[in-house]
Design a protein around this motif. Structure first.
Motif, PDB file in Angstrom:
ATOM      1  N   ASP A   1     -23.300  36.845  18.435  1.00 15.02           N
ATOM      2  CA  ASP A   1     -22.810  35.637  19.101  1.00 15.02           C
ATOM      3  C   ASP A   1     -23.604  35.240  20.341  1.00 15.02           C
ATOM      4  OD1 ASP A   1     -20.922  35.562  17.179  1.00 15.02           O
ATOM      5  OD2 ASP A   1     -19.239  36.201  18.425  1.00 15.02           O
ATOM      6  N   GLU A   2     -24.522  36.088  20.775  1.00 14.17           N
ATOM      7  CA  GLU A   2     -25.319  35.758  21.962  1.00 14.17           C
ATOM      8  C   GLU A   2     -26.486  34.830  21.654  1.00 14.17           C
ATOM      9  OE1 GLU A   2     -26.660  38.954  24.326  1.00 14.17           O
ATOM     10  OE2 GLU A   2     -24.659  39.645  24.871  1.00 14.17           O
ATOM     11  N   VAL A   3     -26.834  34.684  20.367  1.00 13.58           N
ATOM     12  CA  VAL A   3     -28.010  33.905  20.012  1.00 13.58           C
ATOM     13  C   VAL A   3     -27.814  33.291  18.634  1.00 13.58           C
ATOM     14  CG1 VAL A   3     -29.172  35.896  18.991  1.00 13.58           C
ATOM     15  CG2 VAL A   3     -30.535  33.992  19.840  1.00 13.58           C
ATOM     16  N   ALA A   4     -28.403  32.135  18.409  1.00 11.34           N
ATOM     17  CA  ALA A   4     -28.348  31.510  17.092  1.00 11.34           C
ATOM     18  C   ALA A   4     -29.238  32.282  16.118  1.00 11.34           C
ATOM     19  CB  ALA A   4     -28.795  30.047  17.184  1.00 11.34           C
ATOM     20  N   PRO A   5     -29.000  32.160  14.819  1.00 11.04           N
ATOM     21  CA  PRO A   5     -29.793  32.920  13.836  1.00 11.04           C
ATOM     22  C   PRO A   5     -31.274  32.551  13.891  1.00 11.04           C
ATOM     23  CG  PRO A   5     -27.831  31.960  12.812  1.00 11.04           C
ATOM     24  CD  PRO A   5     -27.944  31.355  14.176  1.00 11.04           C
ATOM     25  N   PRO A   6     -32.151  33.543  13.841  1.00  8.05           N
ATOM     26  CA  PRO A   6     -33.589  33.254  13.824  1.00  8.05           C
ATOM     27  C   PRO A   6     -34.012  32.646  12.479  1.00  8.05           C
ATOM     28  CG  PRO A   6     -33.155  35.510  14.533  1.00  8.05           C
ATOM     29  CD  PRO A   6     -31.890  34.978  13.959  1.00  8.05           C
ATOM     30  N   ILE A   7     -34.808  31.610  12.546  1.00  5.13           N
ATOM     31  CA  ILE A   7     -35.267  30.932  11.330  1.00  5.13           C
ATOM     32  C   ILE A   7     -36.064  31.870  10.435  1.00  5.13           C
ATOM     33  CG2 ILE A   7     -36.843  29.148  10.479  1.00  5.13           C
ATOM     34  CD1 ILE A   7     -35.982  27.384  12.784  1.00  5.13           C
ATOM     35  N   VAL A   8     -36.904  32.716  11.046  1.00  5.25           N
ATOM     36  CA  VAL A   8     -37.767  33.575  10.249  1.00  5.25           C
ATOM     37  C   VAL A   8     -36.955  34.583   9.444  1.00  5.25           C
ATOM     38  CG1 VAL A   8     -38.132  35.247  12.119  1.00  5.25           C
ATOM     39  CG2 VAL A   8     -39.848  34.999  10.309  1.00  5.25           C
ATOM     40  N   VAL A   9     -35.833  35.071   9.981  1.00  4.63           N
ATOM     41  CA  VAL A   9     -34.993  36.015   9.243  1.00  4.63           C
ATOM     42  C   VAL A   9     -34.274  35.301   8.107  1.00  4.63           C
ATOM     43  CG1 VAL A   9     -33.077  37.649   9.404  1.00  4.63           C
ATOM     44  CG2 VAL A   9     -34.721  37.475  11.280  1.00  4.63           C
ATOM     45  N   LEU A  10     -33.810  34.088   8.369  1.00  4.95           N
ATOM     46  CA  LEU A  10     -33.184  33.301   7.303  1.00  4.95           C
ATOM     47  C   LEU A  10     -34.179  33.028   6.180  1.00  4.95           C
ATOM     48  CD1 LEU A  10     -31.225  30.712   9.500  1.00  4.95           C
ATOM     49  CD2 LEU A  10     -30.254  32.641   8.217  1.00  4.95           C
ATOM     50  N   PHE A  11     -35.425  32.771   6.540  1.00  7.89           N
ATOM     51  CA  PHE A  11     -36.465  32.558   5.528  1.00  7.89           C
ATOM     52  C   PHE A  11     -36.681  33.821   4.699  1.00  7.89           C
ATOM     53  CE2 PHE A  11     -40.860  33.089   4.215  1.00  7.89           C
ATOM     54  CZ  PHE A  11     -41.105  31.924   3.500  1.00  7.89           C
TER      55      PHE A  11
ATOM     56  N   GLU B   1     -38.197  26.844  21.080  1.00  5.90           N
ATOM     57  CA  GLU B   1     -37.087  26.083  20.521  1.00  5.90           C
ATOM     58  C   GLU B   1     -36.998  26.203  19.007  1.00  5.90           C
ATOM     59  OE1 GLU B   1     -37.306  22.091  21.820  1.00  5.90           O
ATOM     60  OE2 GLU B   1     -37.053  22.547  23.956  1.00  5.90           O
ATOM     61  N   TRP B   2     -38.155  26.382  18.359  1.00  7.53           N
ATOM     62  CA  TRP B   2     -38.154  26.437  16.897  1.00  7.53           C
ATOM     63  C   TRP B   2     -37.631  27.761  16.352  1.00  7.53           C
ATOM     64  CZ3 TRP B   2     -40.653  30.474  14.681  1.00  7.53           C
ATOM     65  CH2 TRP B   2     -41.597  31.142  15.453  1.00  7.53           C
ATOM     66  N   PHE B   3     -37.484  28.774  17.206  1.00  5.07           N
ATOM     67  CA  PHE B   3     -37.194  30.133  16.760  1.00  5.07           C
ATOM     68  C   PHE B   3     -35.811  30.262  16.126  1.00  5.07           C
ATOM     69  CE2 PHE B   3     -35.676  34.484  17.573  1.00  5.07           C
ATOM     70  CZ  PHE B   3     -36.682  35.210  16.949  1.00  5.07           C
ATOM     71  N   THR B   4     -34.822  29.538  16.623  1.00  3.29           N
ATOM     72  CA  THR B   4     -33.454  29.693  16.135  1.00  3.29           C
ATOM     73  C   THR B   4     -32.982  28.448  15.395  1.00  3.29           C
ATOM     74  OG1 THR B   4     -32.589  28.940  18.275  1.00  3.29           O
ATOM     75  CG2 THR B   4     -32.808  31.327  17.933  1.00  3.29           C
ATOM     76  N   ALA B   5     -31.937  28.626  14.604  1.00  2.00           N
ATOM     77  CA  ALA B   5     -31.339  27.543  13.811  1.00  2.00           C
ATOM     78  C   ALA B   5     -29.834  27.526  14.057  1.00  2.00           C
ATOM     79  CB  ALA B   5     -31.646  27.725  12.332  1.00  2.00           C
ATOM     80  N   PRO B   6     -29.362  26.823  15.098  1.00  2.00           N
ATOM     81  CA  PRO B   6     -27.926  26.818  15.429  1.00  2.00           C
ATOM     82  C   PRO B   6     -27.045  26.310  14.287  1.00  2.00           C
ATOM     83  CG  PRO B   6     -29.232  25.888  17.220  1.00  2.00           C
ATOM     84  CD  PRO B   6     -30.158  26.043  16.059  1.00  2.00           C
ATOM     85  N   GLU B   7     -27.597  25.475  13.412  1.00  2.00           N
ATOM     86  CA  GLU B   7     -26.800  24.930  12.310  1.00  2.00           C
ATOM     87  C   GLU B   7     -26.398  25.998  11.289  1.00  2.00           C
ATOM     88  OE1 GLU B   7     -31.197  24.071  11.313  1.00  2.00           O
ATOM     89  OE2 GLU B   7     -29.873  24.216  13.070  1.00  2.00           O
ATOM     90  N   TYR B   8     -27.018  27.172  11.379  1.00  2.00           N
ATOM     91  CA  TYR B   8     -26.688  28.261  10.441  1.00  2.00           C
ATOM     92  C   TYR B   8     -25.793  29.317  11.084  1.00  2.00           C
ATOM     93  CZ  TYR B   8     -30.020  26.458   7.071  1.00  2.00           C
ATOM     94  OH  TYR B   8     -30.669  25.666   6.163  1.00  2.00           O
TER      95      TYR B   8
END
Length: 472
Positions: free
Chosen positions: A142-152, A2-9
């Motif tokens: 569009d198939e997946v929310a952005p990964p947090i690690v890539v945003l970091f 669950e922590w892997f993606t950030a739907p808010e981004y």
């Protein structure tokens, strides 16, 4: 996980991807329009000569396997086509793996160009586009929310760009510490824009505020990129405002724009939508790539804290991690190399010397600078370096002069205007060094000229086609 993606981004990713695709388009268009004269078969620094002496492992490029001007043009125009497809959102219509492959294409295409671009592609924003473009491959669609690690990791790039630029200033020219660099910079920067004259004439106390604000944005604000929202958004927004100020004050190719694009990825638009779950293969791949990039980041991180900090250097041939920075020192005086030609039989001082006009760099004192960024006038930028020192001319400057003597069509396309008709090239060309300064308000009203120039010395004596010019 669950922590892997950030739907808010979700919106942040959308804005970032479309803006990055637009920058890719500018970069490929730039290559298609200019590189025949710069690195083509008859260019100033030909690719075939480069790949003959530099092995593939040092500069991976498809052009080690084959090069022709037509093949290069097709390669660059293909990059334009893929960029337009990404700008239109084609990656969102494909399955996740297909969207990733589509984003990988412009990165691979542009890597091949940069790695054979030599001096013409030695600018920090080339590596920055590649580093950011590689991360964009793993940001998903569009198939997946952005990964947090890539945003970091995108914020880590933005941190290095801003903090590295701030440190190189504090360690470099004393005028940055005295808050006086902008007394000169707007006048001596590589390629002034249409508003640079006005920026230069702002009151000196305001210039002090500009420098102080720059130090705050580059040395303090970057740490807040890793803070919770809305602090990170505020930090990124402040960087965006600062970069837009730089966009107004000069022509810096796409350096400011790509910094803005990366900052957009840190802005929380507060509009989550779509699925948040990611397939296992995607999670494993992203985490593995992220771990590799973190490991490779050791050298640029060490460079940041080093007293011998260097600017704009790649630490691997794929340009996956790099160090950045700009204007560690600021010139106090502006010099320009002015190229002239004559059709007279004897190149006397009183001959009919006619001046070649460049698109972006100062020439005619009455011609007001234009806005070109994010488009990159590579020859104009290198001419600024040549005016600083003849050592920057290398072998390409002599070839430039030869091409002018030939009225070479591709070379003349890099210029704003040639003073000679296509069927009557000059007999001789020469180069002269001038000192340029902005006119005052009174001089501008009286003469209409934004520049005042003074002859300094001969840079290259009159030369004819039979004489091979190697260096200035």
């Amino acid at each position: 996980m669950e922590w892997f993606t950030a739907p808010e981004y979700w919106t942040s990713r959308l804005v970032f991807q479309r803006a990055l695709a637009a920058l890719y388009l500018f970069a490929f268009l730039n290559a298609a329009m200019q590189c025949r004269a710069l690195i083509g078969e008859r260019g100033m620094l030909p690719v075939p000569r480069f790949v003959a002496r530099v092995p593939f492992r040092q500069a991976p490029s498809v052009f080690h396997l084959h090069y022709s001007d037509r093949f290069f043009a097709a390669w660059a125009w293909a990059g334009c086509a893929v960029s337009v497809a990404l700008l239109a959102g084609l990656d969102g219509l494909l399955p996740l793996w297909g969207g990733m492959l589509l984003w990988l294409v412009p990165w691979a295409l542009y890597l091949s160009i940069v790695n054979v671009g030599q001096t013409w592609y030695s600018f920090g924003w080339e590596s920055l586009l590649l580093e950011v473009g590689f991360l964009a491959v793993f940001l998903g669609n569009d198939e997946v929310a952005p990964p947090i690690v890539v945003l970091f990791l995108l914020r880590w790039i933005l941190f290095r760009v801003e903090f590295g630029a701030g440190l190189i200033k504090m360690r470099g020219d004393a005028c940055w510490r005295k808050l006086t660099c902008l007394d000169h910079h707007h006048e001596t920067q590589p390629m002034p824009g249409p508003l640079s004259w006005f920026f230069h004439h702002l009151p000196k106390p305001f210039h002090r505020v500009e420098v102080a604000a720059n130090h705050f944005t580059q040395l303090v604000v970057p740490f807040f990129l890793f803070a919770p929202q809305p602090i990170a958004t505020a930090a990124a927004s402040l960087m965006i405002v600062t970069q837009l100020w730089l966009v107004l004050s000069g022509n810096f190719a796409w350096l400011n724009w790509i910094t803005i694009v990366v900052a957009l990825s840190a802005v929380d638009y507060g509009a989550p939508r779509g699925p948040s779950d990611a397939p296992l293969w995607y999670e494993v791949l992203v985490l593995a790539v992220a771990a590799g990039l973190v490991a490779l980041s050791y050298r640029p991180a060490r460079n940041l804290i080093s007293r011998r900090q260097v600017m704009n250097r790649s630490f691997d041939p794929l340009h996956l991690v790099n160090t950045y920075g700009a204007f560690g020192s600021v010139s106090r005086l502006r010099y320009e190399v002015v190229i002239e030609g004559t059709a007279d039989e004897v190149p006397r001082e009183d001959a009919d010397w006619r001046e070649y006009e460049f698109k972006g760099k100062p020439g005619d004192p009455r011609r007001w600078p234009r806005q070109y960024a994010p488009y990159h006038l590579r020859l104009d930028w290198l001419m600024w370096f040549v005016a600083l020192s003849p050592a920057y001319a290398g072998s390409w400057f002599g070839v430039l002069m030869q091409r002018l003597l030939e009225n070479d069509r591709d070379t003349l396309r890099l210029l704003r205007r040639s003073p000679f008709p296509a069927d009557a090239p000059p007999r001789f060309v020469r180069a002269r060094l001038y000192r340029y300064r902005y006119t005052t308000w009174r001089e501008l009203r009286e003469t209409g000229a934004c520049w005042q120039r003074t002859y300094v010395r001969e840079f290259l004596p009159p030369t004819r086609l039979e004489v091979t010019v190697q260096r200035a």
